[in-house]
Design an enzyme around this catalytic site. Structure first.
Site, PDB file in Angstrom:
ATOM      1  N   PHE A  36       0.775  -1.263   0.114  1.00 23.49           N
ATOM      2  CA  PHE A  36       0.089   0.093  -0.012  1.00 23.49           C
ATOM      3  C   PHE A  36       0.807   1.168  -0.003  1.00 23.49           C
ATOM      4  CE2 PHE A  36       0.664  -1.277   4.113  1.00 23.49           C
ATOM      5  CZ  PHE A  36       0.921   0.040   5.054  1.00 23.49           C
ATOM      6  N   VAL A  39       8.201   3.960  -1.760  1.00 28.60           N
ATOM      7  CA  VAL A  39       9.207   5.061  -1.134  1.00 28.60           C
ATOM      8  C   VAL A  39       9.920   5.521  -2.430  1.00 28.60           C
ATOM      9  CG1 VAL A  39      11.119   5.327   0.306  1.00 28.60           C
ATOM     10  CG2 VAL A  39       9.303   3.897   1.004  1.00 28.60           C
ATOM     11  N   ASP A 149       8.311  -4.408  16.058  1.00 26.86           N
ATOM     12  CA  ASP A 149       8.895  -5.073  14.976  1.00 26.86           C
ATOM     13  C   ASP A 149      10.255  -4.875  14.559  1.00 26.86           C
ATOM     14  OD1 ASP A 149       8.421  -6.982  12.704  1.00 26.86           O
ATOM     15  OD2 ASP A 149       7.690  -5.324  11.520  1.00 26.86           O
TER      16      ASP A 149
END
Length: 429
Positions: A36, A39, A149
């Site tokens: 989604f 960069v 994460d």
């Protein structure tokens, strides 16, 4: 690094015009992409600085239910932008269909790529990256942000080879705690603490400590300690501590990894504790380790001006980002002192040391002489500024310039100042 397209010369062949983003950034090549977002390398039209721009499709994030992750990433990066080893967010912009996060460029790429190329890193190199990672995570934990994460793919490098922690999209902020514990399973299995996967309530800082133990193992060995295509089998190995150390790892590093990979979060070594070990402190660049936060706040830099989110708040996108960029009212008191500016400075220094703050003094010149004492603790920075208006009149301002100070500590500080107060001005509590 490839340079961005330059404006074409009249005599040169026709080329595709450079894409200018909202009149502010010239977009270059794509650096990466996901389901989604993508960069791009970009250049600031105003400053010529190279940056990274994450372009997020609003429709896709809404349809996939990813908007909470976007909000968390923006909010976490905003809170933590002063640490030298956390990727900085410069600006947030938006159109009807897209959100643009303008971020610091980590031109050195992923740490993961470096490990893949070399197989493993020398212990001294691994320790330096681990020191920077621990510093960044301790800083985020002090502000109540757990990353959740931590993995090599989210650890980037700048052009000097310094670590930059990125991707706070799974991060948990203080307001997401239930009874002081987190309850959502997040992260990547090979790097995720067992209590997270089991969906029990867990301490985010302790879960990040587990991930740090895995990271240190990966840096030193070139492979993860627990790796099995069968997730259930892998977690049985985790609970049995079923992994082996190669002979080249030092005894001290083995001990740290073993304690950080404790499946019991209660007895697991915390990041705070590992930072006190002799192995961690070896070759530690103290000036680099403690710099940045304190100096930037004592110099009264604006805490919010780098992020402009008016467009985000006003667009009918389904993403409610209002409130993320509203600066909270900071604690502040002002008084006329019955002592000189020098005495105010010494008193503030003494109080700061007594109450457990890191103390830094500075003198500035404005209309008169100004004495400034910075008091730092964790994410919080308080400034005591004494202005000598005349020989006999000294006005003192005490204010929180970064983070938040709890009411009891703030009250203790104000009480300690009472004996140098001639009169309090109208208060801003």
């Amino acid at each position: 690094m490839e340079s961005l397209p330059q404006p074409q010369n009249q005599s040169s062949p026709a080329t595709t015009p450079a894409k200018i983003l909202l009149g502010k950034y010239e977009l270059g090549r794509r650096l990466g992409s996901g389901s989604f977002a993508k960069v791009h390398l970009a250049r600031s039209i105003e400053s010529d600085e190279l940056v990274a721009v994450k372009i997020i499709e609003k429709k896709k994030t809404i349809e996939s239910g990813m908007e909470p992750r976007i909000i968390r990433e923006i909010d976490a990066m905003r809170r933590l932008r002063h640490h030298p080893n956390i990727l900085k967010i410069h600006e947030v912009m938006a159109t009807k269909s897209k959100i643009y996060l303008v971020m610091e460029l980590a031109s050195g790429g992923e740490l993961f790529s470096k490990v893949l190329r070399r197989g493993r890193l020398p212990e001294s190199t691994a320790r330096r990256y681990f020191q920077q990672l621990a510093s960044a995570l301790r800083f985020s934990h002090q502000d109540g942000v757990a990353h959740r994460d931590v993995k090599p793919q989210n650890l980037l490098l700048d052009e000097q080879g310094n670590l930059k922690v990125s991707d706070f999209g799974l991060s948990a902020l203080p307001e997401h705690l239930q009874n002081g514990l987190l309850h959502t399973a997040c992260g990547t299995p090979a790097y995720t603490a067992p209590e997270v996967i089991s969906r029990r309530g867990y301490d985010g800082a302790k879960a990040d400590a587990w991930s740090c133990g895995v990271i240190l193992f990966v840096l030193l060995v070139g492979d993860v300690p627990f790796d099995d295509s069968n997730i259930a089998a892998m977690y049985r190995k985790i609970h049995r501590r079923d992994y082996r150390f190669p002979s080249w790892i030092s005894k001290q590093a083995k001990s740290i990894i073993y304690q950080m990979l404790d499946p019991n979060p209660v007895t697991r070594m915390s990041i705070e504790t590992v930072m006190k070990t002799n192995w961690f402190k070896k070759s530690l660049e103290t000036s680099e380790f403690h710099r940045n936060v304190f100096d930037s706040e004592v110099e009264m830099k604006s805490s919010v001006n780098s992020i402009t989110a008016f467009d985000l708040i006003s667009l009918s996108s389904g993403l409610d980002l209002s409130g993320l960029f509203e600066a909270k009212k900071k604690k502040e008191r002002r008084f006329t002192a019955k002592v000189s500016g020098v005495e105010v400075e010494e008193k503030a220094k003494m109080i700061g040391e007594k109450l457990g703050y890191v103390v830094k003094k500075k003198m500035m010149k404005k209309e008169g002489e100004v004495k400034v004492v910075g008091l730092g603790r964790g994410r919080t920075v308080i400034v005591v500024e004494a202005v000598e208006l005349t020989v006999d009149v000294v006005v003192v301002e005490v204010k929180v310039v970064e983070g938040e100070e709890d009411d009891s500590r703030w009250s203790d500080l104000i009480t300690e100042l009472e004996d140098i107060v001639l009169s309090w001005h109208n208060d801003i509590m």
